[in-house]
Design an enzyme around this catalytic site. Sequence first.
Site, PDB file in Angstrom:
ATOM      1  N   ASP A  35       0.804  -1.216   0.000  1.00  0.00           N
ATOM      2  CA  ASP A  35       0.000   0.000   0.000  1.00  0.00           C
ATOM      3  C   ASP A  35       0.837   1.265   0.000  1.00  0.00           C
ATOM      4  O   ASP A  35       0.327   2.358  -0.241  1.00  0.00           O
ATOM      5  CB  ASP A  35      -0.870   0.036   1.271  1.00  0.00           C
ATOM      6  CG  ASP A  35      -2.053  -0.900   1.175  1.00  0.00           C
ATOM      7  OD1 ASP A  35      -2.632  -1.009   0.102  1.00  0.00           O
ATOM      8  OD2 ASP A  35      -2.371  -1.533   2.199  1.00  0.00           O
TER       9      ASP A  35
HETATM   10  C1  BGC Z   1       0.453   1.113   6.213  1.00  0.00           C
HETATM   11  C2  BGC Z   1       0.151  -0.155   5.475  1.00  0.00           C
HETATM   12  C3  BGC Z   1      -1.315  -0.356   5.381  1.00  0.00           C
HETATM   13  C4  BGC Z   1      -2.009   0.869   4.829  1.00  0.00           C
HETATM   14  C5  BGC Z   1      -3.490   0.701   4.873  1.00  0.00           C
HETATM   15  C6  BGC Z   1      -0.277   2.271   5.581  1.00  0.00           C
HETATM   16  O1  BGC Z   1      -0.046   3.434   6.310  1.00  0.00           O
HETATM   17  O2  BGC Z   1       1.840   1.347   6.265  1.00  0.00           O
HETATM   18  O3  BGC Z   1       0.766  -1.241   6.119  1.00  0.00           O
HETATM   19  O4  BGC Z   1      -1.589  -1.453   4.565  1.00  0.00           O
HETATM   20  O5  BGC Z   1      -1.655   2.017   5.533  1.00  0.00           O
HETATM   21  O6  BGC Z   1      -4.141   1.698   4.221  1.00  0.00           O
HETATM   22  C1  NOJ Z   2      -1.078  -4.036   5.639  1.00  0.00           C
HETATM   23  C2  NOJ Z   2      -2.314  -4.197   4.840  1.00  0.00           C
HETATM   24  O1  NOJ Z   2      -3.316  -4.758   5.630  1.00  0.00           O
HETATM   25  C3  NOJ Z   2      -2.088  -5.056   3.650  1.00  0.00           C
HETATM   26  O2  NOJ Z   2      -3.243  -5.075   2.863  1.00  0.00           O
HETATM   27  C4  NOJ Z   2      -0.912  -4.575   2.868  1.00  0.00           C
HETATM   28  O3  NOJ Z   2      -0.697  -5.490   1.827  1.00  0.00           O
HETATM   29  C5  NOJ Z   2       0.328  -4.460   3.712  1.00  0.00           C
HETATM   30  N1  NOJ Z   2       0.056  -3.640   4.845  1.00  0.00           N
HETATM   31  C6  NOJ Z   2       1.504  -3.898   2.950  1.00  0.00           C
HETATM   32  O4  NOJ Z   2       1.357  -2.546   2.692  1.00  0.00           O
END
Ligand code: BGC
Ligand code: NOJ
Length: 818
Positions: free
Chosen positions: A484
């Site tokens: 993300d």
């Molecule tokens: C986090 C990710 C997460 C995402 C969800 C980010 O700030 O670092 O791990 O999946 O937010 O929107």
């Molecule tokens: C956490 C999120 O839940 C997941 O959907 C995502 O793939 C990972 N972070 C990596 O950004």
Amino acid sequence: MKYGYFDDSRREYVITTPKTPYPWINYLGMEGFFSLISNTAGGYTFYKDARLRRITRYRYNNVPIDMGGRYLYIKDGDTVWNPGWSPCKTKLDFYECRHGMGYTVITGKKDGVSAEVTYFVPVGYDGEVQQLVLSNEGSETKSLKLFSLVEWCLWDAQDDCTNFQRNFSTGRVELEGSTIYHKTEYRDRRNHYAFFTVNAPIDGFDTDRDTFIGLYNGFGDPQVVEAGKPGNSVADGWSPIASHYNEITLAPGESTTLIFILGYAENPYDQKFEADGVSINKVKAHAMIDAYNTPEKVAAGLAALRAEWDRLLGIISVKTPDDRVDRMVNIWNQYQCMVTFNLSRSASYFESGIGRGMGFRDSNQDILGFVHQIPDRARERLIDLASTQLPDGGCYHQYQPLTKKGNSDIGGDFSDDPLWMILSVAAYIKETGDWSILDEPVPYDNDPDTAQSMLQHLVVSFYHVVNNLGPHGLPLAMRADWNDCINLSCYSDKPGESFQTYTNPKFKAEGGYSKTAESVMVAALFTYVGPSFVGILKHLGKDDEAKRAQEAIDAMKATVMKFGFDGEWFLRAYDATGAKMGSAECAEGKIFIEPQGFAVMSEIGKEVGADIKALDSVDRYLNTKYGLVLNNPAFSKYYIQYGEISTYPGGYKENAGIFTHNNAWIICAEAYAGRGDKAFEYYSKIAPAFNEEISELHKTEPYVYGQMIAGKDAGRFGEGKNSWLSGTAAWNMVAISQYILGIQPDFDGLTINPSIPKAWDGFVVTRKFRGGNYTVKVSNPKHISQGVASMIVDGKPVEGNRVPVLGAGDHVIEVVMG
Ligand code: BGC
Ligand code: NOJ
């Protein structure tokens, strides 16, 4: 340093000090009613949806941490204490918290009084039962004053913590005997209420927080408890709570048991009230209270819960040469898979229950680790998820569990989302053999008029990738892929702009996202997932379609080798300027973990040794003593073209943190490549039971995976965060059970392909599969990692390593590696 120990015979983690390095929590409830409970009884409860149906209040990121929960205050003379130490923090003579499968038992002792509280949500019940056994273990009679406390949340957790001008004028309660009902907004548009009861007459109560705690006091020194006298307050407008007051006298050696129930019920709209038109129709609450109002009924409820977990954990169980592996696989990893399946990424001590519902990619992946436990629930979830898909194969990134509708605030256009659904539906069929799911009519965007078969949903998922390729023929990265935080279409230069949603119109003209930025990770995921899609089509006799899909997979593999291989490892992406990301030619972020494992397992470039090169590069550049970092070197400054990833300090989260979720992909890939020792090295670096001894560094619970361990570039290398709700749970279950131990459900049977540490003499897996009980005994006389020399199925030698579906009954598979 440890703060407790594993009690495997009871499937519990026993915490021996309340001052753990972070609150160590457990989850109660499996379907409707859920509780988060910390080792000091902090936490909160909700019905199905942590945002829309929050029952009790919790203040995140509080000072001190973890304030608010279900508390019992015991006043013994001038001393006030809690069985779980907090919130009064009176020093206890004894403290213990046992987190088990769906229950938690907290015991505190002080000045000869013992209080043991068992918390659980019975199977199929919408409430938390709290049984207190209070005993006088001293030699003098004790006169105790007992106060209970829960604080009601006003249902919508987001509104509850923001809209105070309204909320302070809405709170309402009702009292009946020993039961306090929470009925804020019940008169108006809601048909649900909550209650807190105790199975004994009470000597007083409070329902108004300011009376009970006092405006300038806290949970640790409620003024009513200090005074030793309940206020008998009735909340009106202001913050409603529920507190019972009981005076209890115990002779030496005497015990008493009180059962509290925190419950939730809904009424049909036309049956909301009693005849007076004002009082709640309490028929449901009465029945719920009646179900657990004696210690015998509680014991039976606990026994039923244990029996359910015996059943669930009896489906797959292993005996390996390493107890810690057995502990993870047989108990905690599977337990965590249930929790991630239930809650996706919505409610933990790091996820506030407000921001995120059921994630499309997250929930699909969660199914991989859960599907064997309750396949029917997996099936229902798959259909719910697919119902939020859009006709072109794109998907809403999240949906709310209560409404099951796609969340339009977040929207879609995440390039990886559709692929995970192919993987999870395939996993469901491989586990169950239930091909009928493919015929199930499933709507798009929850519009019943658009329904098409689940198979067609998989078709549009697959072609969503094929139809959205960039200049090199690689999949467009879109808003983001699995990571993300790689936001190649964002170019955010203003504080507060979302990296992930379309608040930032830089690519508006192109439809929201760059048509240049491409993801090698999605390409490799496509070639990894694709064969399952082809397998499904072939099974259905759709050979032409299977051939067409296979051609797309082969073409993608060729494209990856042409444009996605950097010489020593696979590239991560092309950014929106067409520049390489995750290449030796980059100044920072030269190598990323995500594409490597899927590419290896897809055998991309295997003929030229690309797989081993990629794995060796992962080892060389990403391996650390606490696990594999996500990328290296970490980004040391903001790269506008990459987005959120470079906003994290090096070593944290997606910027070179040890992201345990994708460590599992490398564990799988190492096992796939036959390098069982490496696979096991990576497995054991991140498996919580292997890290129990460094709990003071790790901080989060030693019985569950967290999303992230700070990487080598971080100031706090080795510190864990974001425990519980992570795809790490499902993927590590897959990694150990299917790749290292190598028992793989397939469309037409089980494939046995272990890839283990050479030192192992063997192992045994028992597994229920399609109605049969399989015992797989693997021996490793030559001390190798991979390779099946011979296999005997129910006494008969068979060729190869595939076990067909054998049907009901007990089956013994004897495997000799060689
Ligand atoms: C986090 C990710 C997460 C995402 C969800 C980010 O700030 O670092 O791990 O999946 O937010 O929107
Ligand atoms: C956490 C999120 O839940 C997941 O959907 C995502 O793939 C990972 N972070 C990596 O950004």
